[in-house]
Design a protein around this motif. Structure first.
Motif, PDB file in Angstrom:
ATOM      1  N   UNK A 275      26.806  35.355  41.959  1.00 15.67           N
ATOM      2  CA  UNK A 275      25.587  36.102  41.662  1.00 15.67           C
ATOM      3  C   UNK A 275      25.697  37.576  42.017  1.00 15.67           C
ATOM      4  N   UNK A 276      26.864  37.992  42.471  1.00 15.45           N
ATOM      5  CA  UNK A 276      27.036  39.389  42.862  1.00 15.45           C
ATOM      6  C   UNK A 276      27.048  40.291  41.637  1.00 15.45           C
ATOM      7  N   UNK A 277      26.229  41.332  41.673  1.00  9.24           N
ATOM      8  CA  UNK A 277      26.207  42.299  40.580  1.00  9.24           C
ATOM      9  C   UNK A 277      27.516  43.070  40.546  1.00  9.24           C
ATOM     10  N   UNK A 278      28.138  43.114  39.381  1.00  9.44           N
ATOM     11  CA  UNK A 278      29.412  43.833  39.236  1.00  9.44           C
ATOM     12  C   UNK A 278      29.136  45.319  39.024  1.00  9.44           C
ATOM     13  N   UNK A 279      29.025  46.029  40.115  1.00 15.85           N
ATOM     14  CA  UNK A 279      28.741  47.467  40.051  1.00 15.85           C
ATOM     15  C   UNK A 279      29.968  48.212  39.527  1.00 15.85           C
ATOM     16  N   UNK A 280      29.782  49.505  39.270  1.00 12.82           N
ATOM     17  CA  UNK A 280      30.904  50.314  38.797  1.00 12.82           C
ATOM     18  C   UNK A 280      32.034  50.327  39.818  1.00 12.82           C
ATOM     19  N   UNK A 281      31.677  50.436  41.109  1.00 17.23           N
ATOM     20  CA  UNK A 281      32.700  50.441  42.141  1.00 17.23           C
ATOM     21  C   UNK A 281      33.447  49.126  42.223  1.00 17.23           C
ATOM     22  N   UNK A 282      32.721  48.025  42.079  1.00 11.47           N
ATOM     23  CA  UNK A 282      33.342  46.705  42.143  1.00 11.47           C
ATOM     24  C   UNK A 282      34.260  46.484  40.947  1.00 11.47           C
ATOM     25  N   UNK A 283      33.821  46.887  39.768  1.00 11.76           N
ATOM     26  CA  UNK A 283      34.658  46.755  38.585  1.00 11.76           C
ATOM     27  C   UNK A 283      35.904  47.624  38.692  1.00 11.76           C
ATOM     28  N   UNK A 284      35.748  48.803  39.288  1.00 11.02           N
ATOM     29  CA  UNK A 284      36.901  49.684  39.474  1.00 11.02           C
ATOM     30  C   UNK A 284      37.920  49.057  40.424  1.00 11.02           C
ATOM     31  N   UNK A 285      37.422  48.410  41.478  1.00  5.17           N
ATOM     32  CA  UNK A 285      38.331  47.749  42.430  1.00  5.17           C
ATOM     33  C   UNK A 285      39.070  46.592  41.759  1.00  5.17           C
ATOM     34  N   UNK A 286      38.353  45.810  40.957  1.00  7.26           N
ATOM     35  CA  UNK A 286      38.982  44.707  40.244  1.00  7.26           C
ATOM     36  C   UNK A 286      40.017  45.213  39.251  1.00  7.26           C
ATOM     37  N   UNK A 287      39.718  46.323  38.605  1.00  7.28           N
ATOM     38  CA  UNK A 287      40.680  46.912  37.676  1.00  7.28           C
ATOM     39  C   UNK A 287      41.933  47.372  38.420  1.00  7.28           C
ATOM     40  N   UNK A 288      41.735  47.904  39.620  1.00  8.71           N
ATOM     41  CA  UNK A 288      42.869  48.341  40.429  1.00  8.71           C
ATOM     42  C   UNK A 288      43.780  47.160  40.760  1.00  8.71           C
ATOM     43  N   UNK A 289      43.183  46.007  41.023  1.00 11.33           N
ATOM     44  CA  UNK A 289      43.964  44.807  41.358  1.00 11.33           C
ATOM     45  C   UNK A 289      44.461  44.069  40.114  1.00 11.33           C
ATOM     46  N   UNK A 290      43.969  44.449  38.946  1.00 14.56           N
ATOM     47  CA  UNK A 290      44.186  43.685  37.726  1.00 14.56           C
ATOM     48  C   UNK A 290      45.645  43.405  37.373  1.00 14.56           C
TER      49      UNK A 290
END
Length: 301
Positions: A275-290
């Motif tokens: 249920x965590x909102x995927x904020x811009x910062x969170x999406x950026x972190x996931x992209x970094x780990x992608x």
């Protein structure tokens, strides 16, 4: 609320120009709409904010008293609007990482994240897998990087990158001469291990299934560096992630031991609350780990 920000904006603009027509033009309103907004504000609170001098509107005492407060409120409203418009920028991020990841991988990720997103802030908490999972579930952390395998219906669990545990010892330990351990060696050796509840311990226990009740575990520690120091003091042999041992192996202060027939491979994981909102910062972190993340979540994790 008995007034609107639009009414205050009209009041402030008229106060600045002293003229209804110029204020309406600046606000892209009709003159009648601007006049109506001001009139509604005055009538709602039964006051008069301007003295009418021909076509000129001059702030009176009530208007002068209200002016600084209205300006302050509008300034705060503009700051809030700017913050809302910046929702697509990376802001503050709360990352949790288990010890091996936190001490050896996370800092590099944080540095790259901040390089890509100037002004972004990252708070890093380093704890064992159980604590990181609990804090992600309680929304105390935005994202977790963990070593242990878990299963929880409220978590989105993504495989991140492969890892391997390594058994190691002091260069002067008798097993260092052999370099290869069988089950008898594993049972005879004094072990210095991570504590139960850690991802490293979970992987170790799985690798040594069938021998666990008979293992000679002399010390259990919560910190990777403490285990390395204890093994360097020749108090026993240890087992940690390869990423934590690279420098020690290079210096020769610790020696790798091979254990044929035992699988010490594992996966590191990214966890988020579903249920965590995927904020811009969170999406950026996931992209970094992608680059290391498979497209699908690990089945049955």
């Amino acid at each position: 609320m008995r007034y609107s920000l639009r009414q205050l904006e009209v009041f402030l603009t008229i106060a600045r120009h002293g003229n209804l027509t110029r204020a309406a033009d600046e606000l892209a309103m009709s003159q009648s709409a601007a006049s109506s907004a001001l009139r509604d504000l005055e009538e709602r609170f039964d006051l008069q904010l301007f003295d009418r001098i021909g076509k000129r509107l001059q702030l009176n005492e009530q208007g002068r008293l209200l002016l600084p407060r209205a300006e302050a409120l509008m300034h705060q409203a503009e700051e809030l609007e700017e913050a809302l418009l910046k929702h697509n920028r990376a802001g503050e991020l709360r990352v949790g990482a288990t010890l091996s990841i936190g001490n050896y991988l996370a800092v590099g990720l944080i540095a790259e994240h901040m390089r890509r997103h100037p002004g972004a802030r990252v708070h890093l908490d380093v704890e064992n897998t159980v604590h990181i999972v609990d804090r992600v579930l309680n929304f105390e952390l935005d994202i977790g990087l963990i070593e242990g395998e878990i299963n929880h219906p409220d978590l989105d669990i993504q495989p991140w990158r492969p890892d391997e545990l390594v058994v190691f010892c002091h260069p002067g330990h008798p097993l260092a001469q052999t370099g290869i351990l069988n089950d008898d060696d594993l049972l005879a050796a004094p072990w210095i291990l991570r504590e139960p509840g850690s991802g490293t311990r979970q992987a170790f226990d799985r690798a040594l299934h069938g021998l666990l009740p008979k293992l000679n575990i002399v010390i259990e520690l919560q910190h990777t560096e403490a285990i390395k120091r204890a093994v360097e003091a020749n108090l026993g042999i240890g087992c940690l992630s390869r990423i934590t041992l690279a420098d020690a192996f290079r210096r020769g202060s610790l020696i790798e031991l091979k254990v044929p027939g035992r699988d010490f491979h594992r996966m590191l994981y990214i966890i988020l609350h579903r249920q965590k909102y995927r904020s811009a910062g969170l999406l950026a972190w996931l992209e970094l780990c992608q680059p290391a993340v498979p497209k699908r979540s690990a089945p049955g994790v």
